[in-house]
Scaffold this motif. Structure first.
Motif, PDB file in Angstrom:
ATOM      1  N   PHE A  26       7.736  -6.125 -47.983  1.00  0.00           N
ATOM      2  CA  PHE A  26       6.643  -7.064 -48.259  1.00  0.00           C
ATOM      3  C   PHE A  26       7.104  -8.512 -48.077  1.00  0.00           C
ATOM      4  CE2 PHE A  26       2.703  -5.128 -49.905  1.00  0.00           C
ATOM      5  CZ  PHE A  26       3.046  -3.805 -49.689  1.00  0.00           C
ATOM      6  N   ALA A  27       8.342  -8.780 -48.421  1.00  0.00           N
ATOM      7  CA  ALA A  27       8.866 -10.138 -48.219  1.00  0.00           C
ATOM      8  C   ALA A  27       8.906 -10.467 -46.729  1.00  0.00           C
ATOM      9  CB  ALA A  27      10.262 -10.234 -48.826  1.00  0.00           C
ATOM     10  N   ARG A  28       9.365  -9.499 -45.937  1.00  0.00           N
ATOM     11  CA  ARG A  28       9.383  -9.708 -44.479  1.00  0.00           C
ATOM     12  C   ARG A  28       7.959  -9.885 -43.948  1.00  0.00           C
ATOM     13  NH1 ARG A  28      14.155  -7.610 -41.775  1.00  0.00           N
ATOM     14  NH2 ARG A  28      15.820  -7.713 -43.300  1.00  0.00           N
ATOM     15  N   LEU A  29       7.074  -9.075 -44.505  1.00  0.00           N
ATOM     16  CA  LEU A  29       5.685  -9.113 -44.057  1.00  0.00           C
ATOM     17  C   LEU A  29       5.076 -10.493 -44.324  1.00  0.00           C
ATOM     18  CD1 LEU A  29       3.926  -6.865 -42.834  1.00  0.00           C
ATOM     19  CD2 LEU A  29       3.133  -6.317 -45.127  1.00  0.00           C
ATOM     20  N   GLU A  30       5.427 -11.059 -45.447  1.00  0.00           N
ATOM     21  CA  GLU A  30       4.899 -12.370 -45.812  1.00  0.00           C
ATOM     22  C   GLU A  30       5.429 -13.444 -44.876  1.00  0.00           C
ATOM     23  OE1 GLU A  30       5.556 -13.256 -49.900  1.00  0.00           O
ATOM     24  OE2 GLU A  30       3.875 -14.658 -49.932  1.00  0.00           O
ATOM     25  N   ALA A  31       6.668 -13.245 -44.420  1.00  0.00           N
ATOM     26  CA  ALA A  31       7.312 -14.289 -43.612  1.00  0.00           C
ATOM     27  C   ALA A  31       7.015 -14.153 -42.127  1.00  0.00           C
ATOM     28  CB  ALA A  31       8.826 -14.233 -43.850  1.00  0.00           C
ATOM     29  N   GLU A  34       4.404 -11.815 -36.780  1.00  0.00           N
ATOM     30  CA  GLU A  34       4.554 -10.756 -35.773  1.00  0.00           C
ATOM     31  C   GLU A  34       4.582  -9.376 -36.448  1.00  0.00           C
ATOM     32  OE1 GLU A  34       8.132 -11.000 -33.534  1.00  0.00           O
ATOM     33  OE2 GLU A  34       7.526  -9.431 -32.130  1.00  0.00           O
ATOM     34  N   LEU A  35       5.270  -9.311 -37.578  1.00  0.00           N
ATOM     35  CA  LEU A  35       5.336  -8.038 -38.302  1.00  0.00           C
ATOM     36  C   LEU A  35       3.943  -7.665 -38.845  1.00  0.00           C
ATOM     37  CD1 LEU A  35       7.120  -5.739 -39.344  1.00  0.00           C
ATOM     38  CD2 LEU A  35       7.606  -7.112 -41.386  1.00  0.00           C
ATOM     39  N   ARG A  36       3.212  -8.680 -39.304  1.00  0.00           N
ATOM     40  CA  ARG A  36       1.854  -8.412 -39.796  1.00  0.00           C
ATOM     41  C   ARG A  36       0.964  -7.887 -38.668  1.00  0.00           C
ATOM     42  NH1 ARG A  36       2.642 -13.370 -42.802  1.00  0.00           N
ATOM     43  NH2 ARG A  36       1.404 -14.571 -41.327  1.00  0.00           N
ATOM     44  N   VAL A  76      -8.987  -0.678 -44.546  1.00  0.00           N
ATOM     45  CA  VAL A  76      -7.886  -0.303 -43.653  1.00  0.00           C
ATOM     46  C   VAL A  76      -6.584  -0.918 -44.143  1.00  0.00           C
ATOM     47  CG1 VAL A  76      -7.021  -0.384 -41.290  1.00  0.00           C
ATOM     48  CG2 VAL A  76      -9.454  -0.124 -41.702  1.00  0.00           C
ATOM     49  N   MET A  77      -6.700  -2.162 -44.575  1.00  0.00           N
ATOM     50  CA  MET A  77      -5.499  -2.859 -45.037  1.00  0.00           C
ATOM     51  C   MET A  77      -4.907  -2.181 -46.258  1.00  0.00           C
ATOM     52  SD  MET A  77      -5.316  -6.898 -45.717  1.00  0.00           S
ATOM     53  CE  MET A  77      -5.541  -6.888 -47.476  1.00  0.00           C
ATOM     54  N   LEU A  78      -5.784  -1.826 -47.158  1.00  0.00           N
ATOM     55  CA  LEU A  78      -5.299  -1.188 -48.377  1.00  0.00           C
ATOM     56  C   LEU A  78      -4.642   0.152 -48.060  1.00  0.00           C
ATOM     57  CD1 LEU A  78      -5.165  -1.495 -51.433  1.00  0.00           C
ATOM     58  CD2 LEU A  78      -7.262  -0.177 -51.581  1.00  0.00           C
TER      59      LEU A  78
ATOM     60  N   PHE B  53      -2.217 -12.167 -48.815  1.00  0.00           N
ATOM     61  CA  PHE B  53      -3.396 -11.416 -48.379  1.00  0.00           C
ATOM     62  C   PHE B  53      -4.128 -12.134 -47.249  1.00  0.00           C
ATOM     63  CE2 PHE B  53      -2.965  -9.515 -52.641  1.00  0.00           C
ATOM     64  CZ  PHE B  53      -2.943  -8.185 -52.264  1.00  0.00           C
ATOM     65  N   ASP B  54      -4.183 -13.473 -47.344  1.00  0.00           N
ATOM     66  CA  ASP B  54      -4.861 -14.229 -46.282  1.00  0.00           C
ATOM     67  C   ASP B  54      -4.202 -13.953 -44.934  1.00  0.00           C
ATOM     68  OD1 ASP B  54      -6.545 -15.244 -48.146  1.00  0.00           O
ATOM     69  OD2 ASP B  54      -5.512 -17.180 -48.338  1.00  0.00           O
ATOM     70  N   GLY B  55      -2.865 -13.972 -44.940  1.00  0.00           N
ATOM     71  CA  GLY B  55      -2.133 -13.723 -43.688  1.00  0.00           C
ATOM     72  C   GLY B  55      -2.396 -12.327 -43.164  1.00  0.00           C
ATOM     73  N   LEU B  56      -2.384 -11.368 -44.078  1.00  0.00           N
ATOM     74  CA  LEU B  56      -2.621  -9.980 -43.663  1.00  0.00           C
ATOM     75  C   LEU B  56      -4.033  -9.794 -43.123  1.00  0.00           C
ATOM     76  CD1 LEU B  56      -1.052  -7.593 -46.285  1.00  0.00           C
ATOM     77  CD2 LEU B  56      -0.689  -7.582 -43.831  1.00  0.00           C
ATOM     78  N   GLU B  57      -4.989 -10.372 -43.816  1.00  0.00           N
ATOM     79  CA  GLU B  57      -6.379 -10.192 -43.384  1.00  0.00           C
ATOM     80  C   GLU B  57      -6.606 -10.805 -42.010  1.00  0.00           C
ATOM     81  OE1 GLU B  57      -8.409  -9.858 -47.796  1.00  0.00           O
ATOM     82  OE2 GLU B  57      -8.878 -11.593 -46.532  1.00  0.00           O
TER      83      GLU B  57
END
Lengths: 573, 139
Positions: A26-31, A34-36, A76-78, B53-57
């Protein structure tokens, strides 16, 4: 995206990260944008792959539109982010098995399945499966009634319903989150039914409200239903209490007419000596749908009758296959195969069926494809032909492999006799040219309701049995358009009032169920049909909707009452 | 015979509050965020903020906008028919039965790393296959 991130991403999708790794992911995902992006892309594919894999379980359903483009990002995200939730055998789910009727098993991650009983407390990651019985789960004041042959996974947050699962009743006092192959649902302080069979999700809300997640939030309030499929269908529920009361009184009527259920009828006499038949199959299926247990004396007697006498007519073979396939397809597989063989051997040369079946049946093997071994008469009529097709369809759904030649010939017949207006007529003796002028009104080839509904149901059933590369799609669509334009619940469309309205309604219902639609045009076929039936039931429980001279040999009150029960307690498989 | 469902009266007031206008206004995204927050806090002690969440969305919105699900599903259907039986079994275990990599490893007698590697490879094969079919369709 570096190799570490790629590894974390895929292991996340595989449910393989422990808590520390999950935090790192999740930390990587936040940063990493591209991973997101990669997670989003893979998650959308995962949803499609999951849907396709689940489709394989329910063979031969027509292809459906994918729902992902319309799906809520939130859902989908959840789902994408909570794939981790089935890691190992997690903490307690909070639920407790309150009761098990029949057989239920739980599969613990990595362990062999084991039988469970009251008191069992499933944990996150456990898979609960019911067989020929139901299970009730409780959590605080929340109560979930799981139908037979259903599977769910405790995957926090909430519960995942596997395709084929039915929650007959979810009575929730605290927030509950449900994931299904078709999307997610949230409810709190509500009573609802969730049916995740046939690669769609139907939600009936009796109390409170349920929120479904699609391209927008879909709120379903008390007294409403919603179906998530290619699109969203919505409508008003028929009050359950009224239905149950009507069906209960109808069954009591049938019980009072036990002798007539087994009385031989010899009204069919074309092309062969009149075959004997009774209402045993129809009544058996009606009582089964109404919820009668196999241990009930009348149901047991009818089951014995059905299994104990020869298959003498097309109606017997077809209705027997339908009834036994619904009651217990595995236990009655021998008899279902016998019926399927009789139907295959009795198909007419033109693809129709007539009333009589080939009486002598050599041993039917318990395995392998049922192949056509004989030829029936030259031609029959469309009414009995539809029953034959639906009988074969029931046999196929119970696992019988059918001769593709029989299916192809039946389909070719239906396609050949569709009228230019999109409907179908009776086509007795295969005569495509007969018209009203020289025939009785009962057997006209002009389009009318029950013949059109029967043809649509038959063609959809045949398409389900064997895909025809969309060759019958246009015919089905035109038939459905005809039904939408002509639908009426209180009489057979394009027929004199009183002409076999229950036969029409039961065929319209079968077509609607096979098409997985609640609507013909603007008509909610079930709501309108049920409303008509609830208004016209006699105080003593029966229906006598047929008012003409047609089919005088029949006990119309018994026949109509069976058909009315089958309509009201429709098969939602 | 099924019994008629009748809500019991003692709980009526609490049920009413569940239908209040404020609940109706809660968006699906807010609910999803809260569910995930709750899960992460309880299970992994991870706290995520709205920016996460904003980034993910945004990523999911962008992916959806560029995603023709009907075409992709049909391509995937064809690609799934082409993969090996062993790979198909992996997908059944993962997507039909919901097994994790560890559970699949136990079921199949492979190592966990091997299962992870194989599932990753299957995804890559399917993605390549879909792209190839899309290119063929354009040609």
């Amino acid at each position: 995206m570096n190799a570490d991130e790629k590894d974390l991403l895929h292991r996340h999708l595989n449910g393989d990260l422990d808590a520390a790794e999950q935090a790192a992911f999740f930390a990587r995902l936040e940063a990493s944008p591209e991973l997101r992006r990669e997670l989003a892309s893979l998650a959308l594919d995962e949803a499609l792959i999951s849907e396709l894999v689940l489709e394989k379980r329910t063979v031969a359903h027509p292809k459906r539109r994918a729902w992902i483009p319309a799906a809520a990002v939130a859902a989908v995200m959840l789902i994408a982010l909570t794939l981790v939730l089935t890691v190992g055998r997690g903490t307690t789910s909070g639920f407790r098995v309150a009761s098990v009727e029949g057989e239920a098993r739980v599969m613990l991650q990595g362990d062999s399945p084991k039988d469970i009983g009251p008191g069992f407390e499933p944990r996150e990651g456990d898979i609960l499966q019911t067989f020929e019985g139901k299970a009730v789960l409780e959590h605080g004041g929340t109560r979930l009634e799981l139908e037979k042959q259903s599977t769910l996974i405790f995957a926090k947050p909430g519960i995942r319903l596997v395709d084929g699962c039915v929650l007959a009743r979810a009575d929730t006092r605290s927030p509950l989150w449900l994931n299904t192959p078709k999307g997610a649902a949230s409810l709190e302080s509500a009573i609802a039914r969730f049916d995740a069979r046939r690669n769609r999700l139907r939600v009936d809300v009796e109390y409170g409200s349920v929120v479904l997640f699609r391209d927008k939030e879909v709120r379903v309030d008390a007294g409403q239903y919603a179906i998530l499929d290619a699109g969203i269908e919505r409508g008003q529920l028929v009050p359950r209490a009224k239905l149950d009361d009507a069906v209960g009184r109808a069954c009591a009527f049938l019980e009072s007419r036990r002798a007539d259920l087994v009385l031989p009828i010899v009204s069919e006499k074309r092309n062969a000596p009149p075959p004997r038949r009774t209402y045993a199959e129809l009544a058996l299926l009606a009582l089964h749908r109404a919820g009668y247990p196999d241990s009930h004396p009348l149901k047991g007697e009818l089951l014995g009758q059905v299994r104990g006498r020869p298959v003498e007519s097309t109606y017997i073979a077809a209705l027997q296959a339908m009834a036994l396939a619904e009651i217990d397809p595995a236990a009655h597989q021998d008899r279902i195969r016998l019926c399927a063989q009789a139907l295959c051997d009795s198909q007419c040369a033109n693809g129709q069926w007539d009333y009589a079946v080939k009486p002598a049946l050599p041993d039917v093997s318990m395995t392998g494809r049922i192949r056509r071994r004989a030829e029936g008469p030259k031609s029959g009529d469309n009414s009995v032909t539809a029953y034959a097709v639906l009988g074969l369809h029931a046999a196929a759904r119970s696992g019988v492999d059918l001769d593709p030649v029989v299916i192809a010939r039946a389909r070719a017949w239906w396609l050949s006799c569709q009228n230019a207006d999109g409907g179908w007529g009776y086509n007795e003796a295969g005569n495509l040219l007969a018209n009203d002028a020289d025939k009785t009104v009962y057997t006209t080839n002009a389009s009318y309701g029950s013949a059109t509904a029967a043809a649509v149901a038959a063609l959809v059933a045949l398409r389900e049995l064997r895909n025809d590369e969309a060759r019958s799609d246009a015919a089905i669509l035109n038939g459905v358009t005809w039904l939408g334009a002509n639908f009426a619940a209180d009489h057979t469309p394009r027929k004199a009032p009183g002409f076999l309205p229950l036969h029409w309604l039961s065929m319209a219902g079968r077509a609607g169920q096979l098409l997985a639609t609640e609507h013909f045009g603007t008509h909610d076929w079930y709501a309108e049909g049920a409303d008509f039936l609830l208004r016209t039931q006699h105080p003593s429980g029966e229906w006598t909707a047929e008012q003409g001279e047609f089919m005088r040999a029949e006990k119309m009150d018994v026949l109509d009452t069976c058909l009315a029960i089958l309509f009201l307690k429709r098969d939602s498989r | 015979m099924a019994s008629s469902p009748t809500p019991t009266s003692p709980r009526t007031s609490s049920r009413r509050s569940a239908s209040s206008p404020s609940r109706r206004r809660r968006s699906s995204r807010t609910i999803a965020r809260n569910k995930l927050r709750e899960h992460l806090r309880r299970r992994s002690r991870i706290a995520v903020d709205d920016a996460f969440f904003d980034g993910l969305e945004t990523a999911f919105d962008d992916a959806r906008a560029a995603f023709d699900a009907d075409a992709r599903k049909e391509a995937l259907r064809g690609c799934l028919a082409e993969i090996q039986e062993r790979a198909r079994q992996m997908l059944v275990w993962r997507y039909e039965e919901g097994l994790t990599a560890a559970a699949i490893a136990e079921r199949s007698g492979q190592s966990r790393a091997g299962v992870n590697s194989l599932l990753q490879r299957i995804r890559e094969i399917l993605r390549d296959c879909v792209q190839r079919k899309a290119a063929e369709a354009r040609a």
